[in-house]
Design an enzyme around this catalytic site. Structure first.
Site, PDB file in Angstrom:
ATOM      1  N   SER A  82       0.851  -1.190   0.000  1.00 55.90           N
ATOM      2  CA  SER A  82       0.000   0.000   0.000  1.00 55.90           C
ATOM      3  C   SER A  82       0.884   1.237   0.000  1.00 55.90           C
ATOM      4  O   SER A  82       1.816   1.344   0.792  1.00 55.90           O
ATOM      5  CB  SER A  82      -0.888   0.005   1.248  1.00 55.90           C
ATOM      6  OG  SER A  82      -1.331   1.326   1.510  1.00 55.90           O
ATOM      7  N   HIS A 130      -1.292  -1.377  -4.098  1.00 58.90           N
ATOM      8  CA  HIS A 130      -2.565  -1.146  -3.411  1.00 58.90           C
ATOM      9  C   HIS A 130      -2.740   0.354  -3.176  1.00 58.90           C
ATOM     10  O   HIS A 130      -1.908   0.992  -2.538  1.00 58.90           O
ATOM     11  CB  HIS A 130      -2.527  -1.904  -2.076  1.00 58.90           C
ATOM     12  CG  HIS A 130      -3.761  -1.827  -1.259  1.00 58.90           C
ATOM     13  ND1 HIS A 130      -4.818  -2.722  -1.405  1.00 58.90           N
ATOM     14  CD2 HIS A 130      -4.126  -0.991  -0.260  1.00 58.90           C
ATOM     15  CE1 HIS A 130      -5.760  -2.427  -0.518  1.00 58.90           C
ATOM     16  NE2 HIS A 130      -5.370  -1.372   0.188  1.00 58.90           N
ATOM     17  N   ASP A 181      -5.137   3.251  -1.657  1.00 64.84           N
ATOM     18  CA  ASP A 181      -6.219   3.483  -0.700  1.00 64.84           C
ATOM     19  C   ASP A 181      -6.944   4.786  -1.017  1.00 64.84           C
ATOM     20  O   ASP A 181      -6.388   5.870  -0.883  1.00 64.84           O
ATOM     21  CB  ASP A 181      -5.645   3.533   0.718  1.00 64.84           C
ATOM     22  CG  ASP A 181      -5.179   2.162   1.182  1.00 64.84           C
ATOM     23  OD1 ASP A 181      -6.021   1.245   1.217  1.00 64.84           O
ATOM     24  OD2 ASP A 181      -3.979   2.002   1.469  1.00 64.84           O
ATOM     25  N   MET A 192      -9.810   7.285  -0.008  1.00 60.38           N
ATOM     26  CA  MET A 192     -10.594   7.646   1.182  1.00 60.38           C
ATOM     27  C   MET A 192     -11.278   8.989   0.945  1.00 60.38           C
ATOM     28  O   MET A 192     -10.665   9.913   0.407  1.00 60.38           O
ATOM     29  CB  MET A 192      -9.674   7.756   2.394  1.00 60.38           C
ATOM     30  CG  MET A 192      -8.856   6.493   2.656  1.00 60.38           C
ATOM     31  SD  MET A 192      -7.907   6.651   4.174  1.00 60.38           S
ATOM     32  CE  MET A 192      -7.003   5.095   4.143  1.00 60.38           C
ATOM     33  N   HIS A 199      -8.515   0.211  -3.446  1.00 64.18           N
ATOM     34  CA  HIS A 199      -9.329  -0.095  -2.263  1.00 64.18           C
ATOM     35  C   HIS A 199     -10.160   1.150  -1.943  1.00 64.18           C
ATOM     36  O   HIS A 199      -9.630   2.137  -1.438  1.00 64.18           O
ATOM     37  CB  HIS A 199      -8.390  -0.472  -1.099  1.00 64.18           C
ATOM     38  CG  HIS A 199      -9.091  -0.716   0.194  1.00 64.18           C
ATOM     39  ND1 HIS A 199      -8.406  -0.784   1.400  1.00 64.18           N
ATOM     40  CD2 HIS A 199     -10.399  -0.916   0.499  1.00 64.18           C
ATOM     41  CE1 HIS A 199      -9.277  -1.014   2.380  1.00 64.18           C
ATOM     42  NE2 HIS A 199     -10.489  -1.087   1.862  1.00 64.18           N
ATOM     43  N   MET A 252     -12.493   3.238   0.071  1.00 60.44           N
ATOM     44  CA  MET A 252     -13.101   3.480   1.381  1.00 60.44           C
ATOM     45  C   MET A 252     -13.927   4.749   1.242  1.00 60.44           C
ATOM     46  O   MET A 252     -13.579   5.814   1.752  1.00 60.44           O
ATOM     47  CB  MET A 252     -12.001   3.602   2.444  1.00 60.44           C
ATOM     48  CG  MET A 252     -11.387   2.241   2.772  1.00 60.44           C
ATOM     49  SD  MET A 252      -9.752   2.374   3.510  1.00 60.44           S
ATOM     50  CE  MET A 252      -8.785   2.539   1.999  1.00 60.44           C
ATOM     51  N   MET A 301     -10.579  -6.826   6.368  1.00 57.89           N
ATOM     52  CA  MET A 301      -9.759  -5.800   7.020  1.00 57.89           C
ATOM     53  C   MET A 301      -9.291  -6.303   8.380  1.00 57.89           C
ATOM     54  O   MET A 301     -10.078  -6.855   9.153  1.00 57.89           O
ATOM     55  CB  MET A 301     -10.556  -4.505   7.214  1.00 57.89           C
ATOM     56  CG  MET A 301     -10.900  -3.748   5.947  1.00 57.89           C
ATOM     57  SD  MET A 301      -9.474  -3.231   4.981  1.00 57.89           S
ATOM     58  CE  MET A 301      -8.579  -2.180   6.141  1.00 57.89           C
ATOM     59  N   GLY A 306      -8.843   3.458   7.467  1.00 55.91           N
ATOM     60  CA  GLY A 306      -8.698   4.909   7.620  1.00 55.91           C
ATOM     61  C   GLY A 306      -7.264   5.378   7.665  1.00 55.91           C
ATOM     62  O   GLY A 306      -6.951   6.444   7.145  1.00 55.91           O
ATOM     63  N   PHE A 307      -6.405   4.568   8.274  1.00 55.37           N
ATOM     64  CA  PHE A 307      -5.027   5.010   8.465  1.00 55.37           C
ATOM     65  C   PHE A 307      -4.059   3.844   8.344  1.00 55.37           C
ATOM     66  O   PHE A 307      -4.409   2.706   8.664  1.00 55.37           O
ATOM     67  CB  PHE A 307      -4.867   5.655   9.848  1.00 55.37           C
ATOM     68  CG  PHE A 307      -5.779   6.822  10.046  1.00 55.37           C
ATOM     69  CD1 PHE A 307      -5.449   8.084   9.576  1.00 55.37           C
ATOM     70  CD2 PHE A 307      -7.016   6.646  10.655  1.00 55.37           C
ATOM     71  CE1 PHE A 307      -6.314   9.154   9.715  1.00 55.37           C
ATOM     72  CE2 PHE A 307      -7.901   7.706  10.812  1.00 55.37           C
ATOM     73  CZ  PHE A 307      -7.541   8.969  10.335  1.00 55.37           C
ATOM     74  N   GLY A 308      -2.845   4.160   7.885  1.00 55.26           N
ATOM     75  CA  GLY A 308      -1.786   3.173   7.897  1.00 55.26           C
ATOM     76  C   GLY A 308      -1.139   3.133   9.277  1.00 55.26           C
ATOM     77  O   GLY A 308      -1.403   3.985  10.124  1.00 55.26           O
ATOM     78  N   GLY A 309      -0.337   2.115   9.498  1.00 56.69           N
ATOM     79  CA  GLY A 309       0.462   2.053  10.723  1.00 56.69           C
ATOM     80  C   GLY A 309      -0.286   1.654  11.977  1.00 56.69           C
ATOM     81  O   GLY A 309       0.207   1.826  13.084  1.00 56.69           O
ATOM     82  N   ASP A 350      -5.667  -6.817   4.982  1.00 53.75           N
ATOM     83  CA  ASP A 350      -5.150  -5.447   4.886  1.00 53.75           C
ATOM     84  C   ASP A 350      -5.230  -4.799   6.255  1.00 53.75           C
ATOM     85  O   ASP A 350      -6.313  -4.705   6.835  1.00 53.75           O
ATOM     86  CB  ASP A 350      -6.000  -4.676   3.860  1.00 53.75           C
ATOM     87  CG  ASP A 350      -5.568  -3.227   3.683  1.00 53.75           C
ATOM     88  OD1 ASP A 350      -4.494  -2.849   4.171  1.00 53.75           O
ATOM     89  OD2 ASP A 350      -6.330  -2.478   3.027  1.00 53.75           O
ATOM     90  N   GLY A 351      -4.061  -4.361   6.740  1.00 51.78           N
ATOM     91  CA  GLY A 351      -4.019  -3.641   8.006  1.00 51.78           C
ATOM     92  C   GLY A 351      -3.102  -4.312   9.006  1.00 51.78           C
ATOM     93  O   GLY A 351      -3.364  -5.430   9.452  1.00 51.78           O
ATOM     94  N   GLY A 352      -1.987  -3.649   9.303  1.00 54.85           N
ATOM     95  CA  GLY A 352      -1.069  -4.176  10.309  1.00 54.85           C
ATOM     96  C   GLY A 352      -0.317  -5.426   9.879  1.00 54.85           C
ATOM     97  O   GLY A 352       0.206  -6.160  10.725  1.00 54.85           O
ATOM     98  N   GLY A 369       1.506  -1.809   4.142  1.00 54.75           N
ATOM     99  CA  GLY A 369       1.816  -0.413   3.887  1.00 54.75           C
ATOM    100  C   GLY A 369       3.065   0.024   4.626  1.00 54.75           C
ATOM    101  O   GLY A 369       4.160   0.099   4.065  1.00 54.75           O
ATOM    102  N   SER A 370       2.914   0.288   5.917  1.00 59.26           N
ATOM    103  CA  SER A 370       4.059   0.815   6.665  1.00 59.26           C
ATOM    104  C   SER A 370       5.198  -0.196   6.736  1.00 59.26           C
ATOM    105  O   SER A 370       6.368   0.197   6.736  1.00 59.26           O
ATOM    106  CB  SER A 370       3.624   1.280   8.055  1.00 59.26           C
ATOM    107  OG  SER A 370       2.854   0.293   8.682  1.00 59.26           O
TER     108      SER A 370
HETATM  109  C1  DX5 Z   1      -6.041   1.236   5.956  1.00 61.35           C
HETATM  110  C2  DX5 Z   1      -5.669   0.925   4.543  1.00 61.35           C
HETATM  111  C3  DX5 Z   1      -4.484   0.056   4.428  1.00 61.35           C
HETATM  112  C4  DX5 Z   1      -3.234   0.672   4.999  1.00 61.35           C
HETATM  113  C5  DX5 Z   1      -2.350  -0.424   5.443  1.00 61.35           C
HETATM  114  O1  DX5 Z   1      -7.270   1.839   5.991  1.00 61.35           O
HETATM  115  O2  DX5 Z   1      -6.728   0.282   3.885  1.00 61.35           O
HETATM  116  O3  DX5 Z   1      -4.272  -0.358   3.091  1.00 61.35           O
HETATM  117  O4  DX5 Z   1      -2.528   1.454   4.083  1.00 61.35           O
HETATM  118  O5  DX5 Z   1      -1.262   0.131   6.114  1.00 61.35           O
HETATM  119  P1  DX5 Z   1      -0.489  -0.717   7.206  1.00 61.35           P
HETATM  120  O6  DX5 Z   1       0.101  -1.891   6.500  1.00 61.35           O
HETATM  121  O7  DX5 Z   1       0.532   0.227   7.714  1.00 61.35           O
HETATM  122  O8  DX5 Z   1      -1.490  -1.116   8.240  1.00 61.35           O
HETATM  123 ZN    ZN Z   2      -6.227  -0.649   1.956  1.00 66.71          ZN
END
Ligand code: DX5
Ligand code: ZN
Length: 220
Positions: free
Chosen positions: A8, A31, A33, A35, A64, A66, A135, A140-143, A173-175, A195-196
């Site tokens: 991502s 990927h 995102d 939003m 993706h 959102m 999910m 909403g947010f990475g990391g 997706d996520g963490g 992502g992160s």
């Molecule tokens: C969160 C996004 C993810 C996000 C993942 O809402 O849909 O795609 O970028 O980031 P990490 O891998 O850091 O959780």
């Molecule tokens: Zn995503």
């Protein structure tokens, strides 16, 4: 289905997105995102940027969405050149029609579930989908920290897909990181967004390879 790693770009440098994507040549997808500050409390980019990104890389774009009112808004991302378009079931009034429209437009159709959305009501829909996204954080947010409470749903989804004998990919997706990817693979996921973990690594492409190796080791 083999293992697929889908970085991502949410935590990449948005001022240099083309360059950032060129740092992950070993990835299977990018990927993206999307939003809208309504479905989630964050605002990123729209179809114009997706179109520019699609032109800037040979990697296929995994969009993706959102965003609210997915029924009306998803088509723009198919037209922008996303090879896969994921809508959230919580934002779609007619998910079957929407999935069919995405496929008819030439993209892979994918549906996402937030952590609190159960899979069971959607079992009959699975053959309409090329991918199901579970999910593993609140979108909403990475990391954010990986939510282990989503693992039983991944397992349940894997069992449903196997029971129906369908090829729908199962994405998480996520963490997702070297610390958590094995749990996801063990539960039955085959497509991993990170992502992160990827963009905070010194060598993002090497991290893609390490994530892939970790998931493949679980499979073997
Ligand atoms: C969160 C996004 C993810 C996000 C993942 O809402 O849909 O795609 O970028 O980031 P990490 O891998 O850091 O959780
Ligand atoms: Zn995503």
């Amino acid at each position: 289905m083999g293992i697929q790693i889908t970085p991502s770009i949410l935590n990449a440098d948005f001022a240099r997105l083309g360059e950032e994507v060129s740092r992950i040549p070993g990835a299977d997808w990018v990927h993206v995102d999307v939003m809208d500050n309504h479905f989630v409390p964050n605002l990123t980019l729209g179809p114009t940027m997706v179109e520019a990104l699609a032109r800037s890389t040979d990697l296929p774009i995994d969009a993706h969405l959102m965003i609210e009112d997915a029924d009306r808004n998803a088509a723009a991302y198919v037209e922008a050149g996303a090879a896969s378009v994921t809508f959230h079931v919580e934002a779609a009034k007619a998910p079957v029609r929407l999935a069919r429209e995405i496929r008819a437009g030439g993209a892979r159709a994918s549906m996402a579930l937030r952590p609190a959305t159960p899979i069971e009501p959607y079992e009959e829909l699975l053959p309409e989908l090329d991918m199901l996204l579970i999910m593993t954080v609140e979108p909403g947010f990475g990391g954010q920290r990986f939510l282990d409470l989503c693992l039983p749903k991944i397992r349940a989804a894997r069992a449903m897909l196997d029971r129906h004998g369908i090829e729908t990919w199962l994405q998480v997706d996520g963490g997702v990181s070297l610390e958590t990817i094995e749990r996801c693979a063990e539960a039955g996921a085959d497509t991993f967004v990170a992502g992160s973990a990827v963009y905070s690594a010194d060598d993002p492409d090497r991290m893609v390879a390490e994530l892939r190796a970790a998931a493949e080791a679980v499979r073997a």
